[in-house]
Design a protein around this motif. Structure first.
Motif, PDB file in Angstrom:
ATOM      1  N   GLY A 157       1.337 -27.178  20.002  1.00  0.00           N
ATOM      2  CA  GLY A 157       2.194 -27.363  21.185  1.00  0.00           C
ATOM      3  C   GLY A 157       3.343 -26.388  21.111  1.00  0.00           C
ATOM      4  N   GLU A 189      -1.711 -23.985  21.515  1.00  0.00           N
ATOM      5  CA  GLU A 189      -1.160 -24.474  22.779  1.00  0.00           C
ATOM      6  C   GLU A 189      -2.318 -24.870  23.703  1.00  0.00           C
ATOM      7  N   HIS A 236      -2.011 -25.657  27.215  1.00  0.00           N
ATOM      8  CA  HIS A 236      -1.937 -25.269  28.629  1.00  0.00           C
ATOM      9  C   HIS A 236      -1.793 -23.751  28.814  1.00  0.00           C
ATOM     10  N   ASP A 241      -6.708 -28.270  22.262  1.00  0.00           N
ATOM     11  CA  ASP A 241      -6.047 -29.579  22.176  1.00  0.00           C
ATOM     12  C   ASP A 241      -5.723 -29.908  20.720  1.00  0.00           C
ATOM     13  N   THR A 256       6.547 -30.405  17.566  1.00  0.00           N
ATOM     14  CA  THR A 256       7.963 -30.595  17.875  1.00  0.00           C
ATOM     15  C   THR A 256       8.204 -30.637  19.382  1.00  0.00           C
TER      16      THR A 256
END
Ligand SMILES: C[S@@+](CC[C@H](N)C(=O)[O-])C[C@H]1O[C@@H](n2cnc3c(N)ncnc32)[C@H](O)[C@@H]1O
Length: 218
Positions: free
Chosen positions: A14, A37, A39, A65, A81
């Motif tokens: 992320g 990541e 997206h 994912d 985070t």
């Protein structure tokens, strides 16, 4: 946050704009970082940031994912985070493997992750409150067998909610936050709602554990 991470290869899940991977490489905390990541928008931001910094050799940006784009044993540690604690827990729960060390920084509800760790073979080996929009908890977990010694001798609910290491070190920022919570909850408790009374008891348990310390200036 940087001080809690050191690995030959680390994964940042992320990653968004890849700020943490860039900082880890620039500070010499990791030899290589996989920036993952889900997206497409943030993925592009990460790719551009890494290219602009000239660190494409050290930071590899991958789409997917959670832990899916990373192979087991490819990294020794990972970070998640800036997300909700429940989102982080859902990513951990979906993972088919997890690294031996993880640094997690939920936006709130750190007890969700401290509780998850207790039932999934991780000990909480360090934690800190870092300044931001408000004070965010940063939690370092390491795979280890048996009960987590960090919680020994502490009131369970208070330690899960406010952090065993933060309580034991009498963190002055935690002290200030607990005093503010007592004031807020004491007013609400006048209405006698059981949930508020229970929350107030947890804060009072935590405060009772802390020695008197000076309130920080900020
Ligand atoms: C609020 S940002 C935090 C970014 C960065 N980690 C930070 O601390 O500033 C959360 C990022 O996680 C990404 N994300 C959410 N769910 C994810 C998942 N299941 N797998 C990988 N990335 C995910 C989002 O797209 C977003 O870029």
């Amino acid at each position: 946050m940087l001080a809690l991470i050191r690995a030959e290869t680390h994964a940042d899940i992320g990653t968004d704009h890849a700020a943490l991977p860039l900082a880890l490489i620039e500070a010499g905390r990791c030899g290589r970082v996989i920036a993952a990541e889900l997206h497409p928008g943030p993925l592009r931001l990460a790719q551009m940031a890494v290219m602009r910094a000239g660190l494409s050799q050290q930071i590899e940006v991958r789409q997917g994912d959670g832990f899916v784009p990373i192979a087991p044993d490819e990294v020794q540690s990972a970070s998640l985070t800036g997300m909700g604690a429940r989102t982080i827990r859902a990513i951990l729960t979906r993972a088919s493997w997890l690294p031996p060390q993880m640094v997690l920084q939920p936006n709130a509800e750190p007890e969700v992750l401290r509780g998850w760790a207790q039932s999934h073979g991780y000990h909480l080996t360090a934690e800190a409150l870092v300044a931001g929009f408000w004070r965010y908890p940063v939690l370092k977990f390491e795979q280890s067998p048996g009960p987590d010694p960090a919680y020994a001798g502490l009131p369970r609910a208070a330690a899960l909610r406010y952090g065993p290491h933060l309580l034991k070190s009498a963190d002055p920022h935690l002290h200030a936050e607990l005093n503010a919570q007592v004031q807020r909850l004491s007013k609400l408790a006048a209405h006698g709602r059981p949930q508020v009374l229970a929350e107030l008891r947890v804060v009072q348990d935590a405060l009772a554990f802390l020695p008197e310390v000076p309130v920080p200036s900020r």
